[in-house]
Design a protein around this motif. Structure first.
Motif, PDB file in Angstrom:
ATOM      1  N   THR A   1      59.593  44.744  32.139  1.00 24.98           N
ATOM      2  CA  THR A   1      58.381  45.565  32.177  1.00 24.98           C
ATOM      3  C   THR A   1      58.658  46.883  32.885  1.00 24.98           C
ATOM      4  OG1 THR A   1      57.067  43.541  32.275  1.00 24.98           O
ATOM      5  CG2 THR A   1      55.940  45.584  32.808  1.00 24.98           C
ATOM      6  N   ILE A   2      59.407  46.826  33.987  1.00 24.26           N
ATOM      7  CA  ILE A   2      59.764  48.065  34.686  1.00 24.26           C
ATOM      8  C   ILE A   2      60.573  48.974  33.761  1.00 24.26           C
ATOM      9  CG2 ILE A   2      61.212  49.003  36.536  1.00 24.26           C
ATOM     10  CD1 ILE A   2      60.215  46.807  38.348  1.00 24.26           C
ATOM     11  N   ASP A   3      61.481  48.387  33.001  1.00 26.99           N
ATOM     12  CA  ASP A   3      62.265  49.176  32.043  1.00 26.99           C
ATOM     13  C   ASP A   3      61.342  49.858  31.016  1.00 26.99           C
ATOM     14  OD1 ASP A   3      64.536  48.319  33.340  1.00 26.99           O
ATOM     15  OD2 ASP A   3      65.008  46.751  31.882  1.00 26.99           O
ATOM     16  N   LEU A   4      60.327  49.130  30.576  1.00 26.40           N
ATOM     17  CA  LEU A   4      59.394  49.663  29.578  1.00 26.40           C
ATOM     18  C   LEU A   4      58.545  50.800  30.154  1.00 26.40           C
ATOM     19  CD1 LEU A   4      58.261  49.322  26.694  1.00 26.40           C
ATOM     20  CD2 LEU A   4      56.631  47.659  27.631  1.00 26.40           C
ATOM     21  N   THR A   5      58.265  50.746  31.451  1.00 22.37           N
ATOM     22  CA  THR A   5      57.429  51.790  32.053  1.00 22.37           C
ATOM     23  C   THR A   5      58.094  53.163  31.976  1.00 22.37           C
ATOM     24  OG1 THR A   5      58.308  51.393  34.289  1.00 22.37           O
ATOM     25  CG2 THR A   5      56.299  50.219  33.672  1.00 22.37           C
TER      26      THR A   5
ATOM     27  N   LYS B   1      57.049  58.596  29.973  1.00 20.63           N
ATOM     28  CA  LYS B   1      57.431  59.694  29.067  1.00 20.63           C
ATOM     29  C   LYS B   1      56.346  59.929  28.025  1.00 20.63           C
ATOM     30  CE  LYS B   1      62.465  59.265  29.464  1.00 20.63           C
ATOM     31  NZ  LYS B   1      63.702  58.815  28.789  1.00 20.63           N
ATOM     32  N   SER B   2      55.788  58.847  27.490  1.00 23.81           N
ATOM     33  CA  SER B   2      54.733  58.967  26.488  1.00 23.81           C
ATOM     34  C   SER B   2      53.485  59.612  27.083  1.00 23.81           C
ATOM     35  CB  SER B   2      54.396  57.590  25.912  1.00 23.81           C
ATOM     36  OG  SER B   2      53.313  57.674  25.003  1.00 23.81           O
ATOM     37  N   PHE B   3      53.145  59.236  28.325  1.00 23.89           N
ATOM     38  CA  PHE B   3      51.987  59.831  29.001  1.00 23.89           C
ATOM     39  C   PHE B   3      52.156  61.350  29.091  1.00 23.89           C
ATOM     40  CE2 PHE B   3      50.223  61.486  32.999  1.00 23.89           C
ATOM     41  CZ  PHE B   3      48.864  61.224  32.804  1.00 23.89           C
ATOM     42  N   VAL B   4      53.344  61.784  29.446  1.00 23.86           N
ATOM     43  CA  VAL B   4      53.608  63.221  29.604  1.00 23.86           C
ATOM     44  C   VAL B   4      53.606  63.925  28.246  1.00 23.86           C
ATOM     45  CG1 VAL B   4      55.348  64.921  30.285  1.00 23.86           C
ATOM     46  CG2 VAL B   4      54.882  62.941  31.758  1.00 23.86           C
TER      47      VAL B   4
ATOM     48  N   THR C   1      61.743  66.784  37.363  1.00 24.34           N
ATOM     49  CA  THR C   1      62.495  66.853  36.111  1.00 24.34           C
ATOM     50  C   THR C   1      61.644  67.594  35.100  1.00 24.34           C
ATOM     51  OG1 THR C   1      63.750  65.574  34.475  1.00 24.34           O
ATOM     52  CG2 THR C   1      61.626  64.666  35.136  1.00 24.34           C
ATOM     53  N   SER C   2      62.164  67.804  33.909  1.00 29.99           N
ATOM     54  CA  SER C   2      61.341  68.385  32.849  1.00 29.99           C
ATOM     55  C   SER C   2      61.554  67.586  31.567  1.00 29.99           C
ATOM     56  CB  SER C   2      61.646  69.859  32.632  1.00 29.99           C
ATOM     57  OG  SER C   2      63.024  70.073  32.493  1.00 29.99           O
ATOM     58  N   LEU C   3      60.477  67.478  30.801  1.00 30.02           N
ATOM     59  CA  LEU C   3      60.499  66.768  29.526  1.00 30.02           C
ATOM     60  C   LEU C   3      59.971  67.712  28.461  1.00 30.02           C
ATOM     61  CD1 LEU C   3      59.035  63.227  30.395  1.00 30.02           C
ATOM     62  CD2 LEU C   3      61.317  63.691  29.504  1.00 30.02           C
ATOM     63  N   LYS C   4      60.823  68.157  27.589  1.00 28.31           N
ATOM     64  CA  LYS C   4      60.413  69.023  26.467  1.00 28.31           C
ATOM     65  C   LYS C   4      59.494  70.147  26.933  1.00 28.31           C
ATOM     66  CE  LYS C   4      61.065  65.472  22.961  1.00 28.31           C
ATOM     67  NZ  LYS C   4      60.470  64.656  21.902  1.00 28.31           N
TER      68      LYS C   4
ATOM     69  N   PHE D   1      62.553  55.063  36.773  1.00 28.74           N
ATOM     70  CA  PHE D   1      62.433  56.292  35.986  1.00 28.74           C
ATOM     71  C   PHE D   1      63.438  57.338  36.473  1.00 28.74           C
ATOM     72  CE2 PHE D   1      60.753  60.398  34.762  1.00 28.74           C
ATOM     73  CZ  PHE D   1      60.311  60.182  33.467  1.00 28.74           C
ATOM     74  N   ALA D   2      63.555  57.462  37.792  1.00 32.28           N
ATOM     75  CA  ALA D   2      64.480  58.434  38.372  1.00 32.28           C
ATOM     76  C   ALA D   2      65.918  58.110  37.995  1.00 32.28           C
ATOM     77  CB  ALA D   2      64.322  58.465  39.892  1.00 32.28           C
ATOM     78  N   LYS D   3      66.255  56.830  38.038  1.00 24.78           N
ATOM     79  CA  LYS D   3      67.614  56.402  37.700  1.00 24.78           C
ATOM     80  C   LYS D   3      67.928  56.711  36.233  1.00 24.78           C
ATOM     81  CE  LYS D   3      70.659  52.356  37.896  1.00 24.78           C
ATOM     82  NZ  LYS D   3      70.735  50.901  38.163  1.00 24.78           N
ATOM     83  N   ALA D   4      66.964  56.440  35.363  1.00 24.14           N
ATOM     84  CA  ALA D   4      67.174  56.668  33.930  1.00 24.14           C
ATOM     85  C   ALA D   4      67.293  58.155  33.601  1.00 24.14           C
ATOM     86  CB  ALA D   4      66.021  56.051  33.130  1.00 24.14           C
ATOM     87  N   SER D   5      66.724  58.993  34.470  1.00 21.37           N
ATOM     88  CA  SER D   5      66.695  60.435  34.204  1.00 21.37           C
ATOM     89  C   SER D   5      67.579  61.235  35.163  1.00 21.37           C
ATOM     90  CB  SER D   5      65.250  60.951  34.295  1.00 21.37           C
ATOM     91  OG  SER D   5      64.374  60.171  33.507  1.00 21.37           O
ATOM     92  N   ASN D   6      68.371  60.516  35.977  1.00 22.85           N
ATOM     93  CA  ASN D   6      69.257  61.177  36.960  1.00 22.85           C
ATOM     94  C   ASN D   6      68.494  62.105  37.905  1.00 22.85           C
ATOM     95  OD1 ASN D   6      71.720  59.991  36.104  1.00 22.85           O
ATOM     96  ND2 ASN D   6      71.750  61.378  34.354  1.00 22.85           N
ATOM     97  N   ILE D   7      67.351  61.626  38.386  1.00 20.12           N
ATOM     98  CA  ILE D   7      66.532  62.399  39.323  1.00 20.12           C
ATOM     99  C   ILE D   7      66.828  61.921  40.741  1.00 20.12           C
ATOM    100  CG2 ILE D   7      64.160  62.933  40.051  1.00 20.12           C
ATOM    101  CD1 ILE D   7      63.338  62.234  37.120  1.00 20.12           C
TER     102      ILE D   7
END
Length: 200
Positions: free
Chosen positions: A161-165, A170-173, A50-53, A31-37
């Motif tokens: 599966t890790i990619d899908l998480t 994001k959906s949970f948030v 990070t922040s999401l919307k 998740f961090a890698k995908a979001s540059n965290i």
């Protein structure tokens, strides 16, 4: 601003890196890698933000060791004044096949030491994403299994599966646990890699 705490369970230290018991760490790293965290070494754990919307999201990889995970979770919930309904804990689960997963809004710890300690400190009313690591091991060898590293093939099977998480978190948030469970749990029943194999 609404705040969320996403916790990946694992054990700190190079000797535990990429072991089955550290699947929660692997999910947060993805998740961090995908979001540059970038994670910083903070109290009780490595923390990323990070922040999401308009929602503030904290990522936590506890450095307390698995059996004391609750200390880190409770501290960061209190430190950032995050409501427990906005907590998601990601853990490994031997009861689920490798590559499958299950999101739940609450429930028992299922014999998982990390979830067990969290439950002792804050109760069991929090969301958890259980990542299947399989139970293909001889009787009496569970500890060796969970503290062992994935084979190259297993890692390849787990990666989709890790990619899908990343999307699940994001959906949970953004949509909440109930909507996310309805949308994703049906996908988690059959490991992603098995579906891909059938399609090829």
């Amino acid at each position: 601003m609404d705040k969320y705490l996403i916790v990946g369970l694992g054990n700190p230290g190079d000797e535990y890196a990429e072991t089955r018991h550290n699947t929660g760490f692997m999910v947060l790293d993805a998740f961090a890698k995908a979001s540059n965290i970038v994670f910083a070494d903070r109290r009780y754990g490595f923390v990323g933000e990070t922040s999401l919307k308009g929602r503030k999201v904290f990522l936590l990889k506890p450095t307390t060791f698995m059996n004391l995970s609750g200390n880190a979770v409770r501290y960061w919930l209190n430190q950032e004044n995050i409501d427990q309904s906005r907590l998601l804990v990601v853990s490994d689960d031997v009861a689920l096949p490798l590559g499958s997963f299950r999101l739940k809004g609450n429930g028992s710890n299922g014999g998982h030491n990390g979830l067990g300690h969290i439950q002792q400190l804050i109760g069991q009313n929090y969301a958890r994403l259980r990542m299947g690591i399989g139970n293909d091991y001889p009787v009496g060898s569970q500890i060796d299994h969970v503290l062992g590293r994935f084979s190259t093939e297993e890692r390849e099977h787990l990666q989709p599966t890790i990619d899908l998480t990343v999307d699940i978190i994001k959906s949970f948030v953004l949509a909440g646990v109930d909507v996310t469970m309805n949308q994703y749990n049906k996908l988690g029943k059959t490991p992603v890699w098995q579906k891909q194999t059938k399609q090829e």
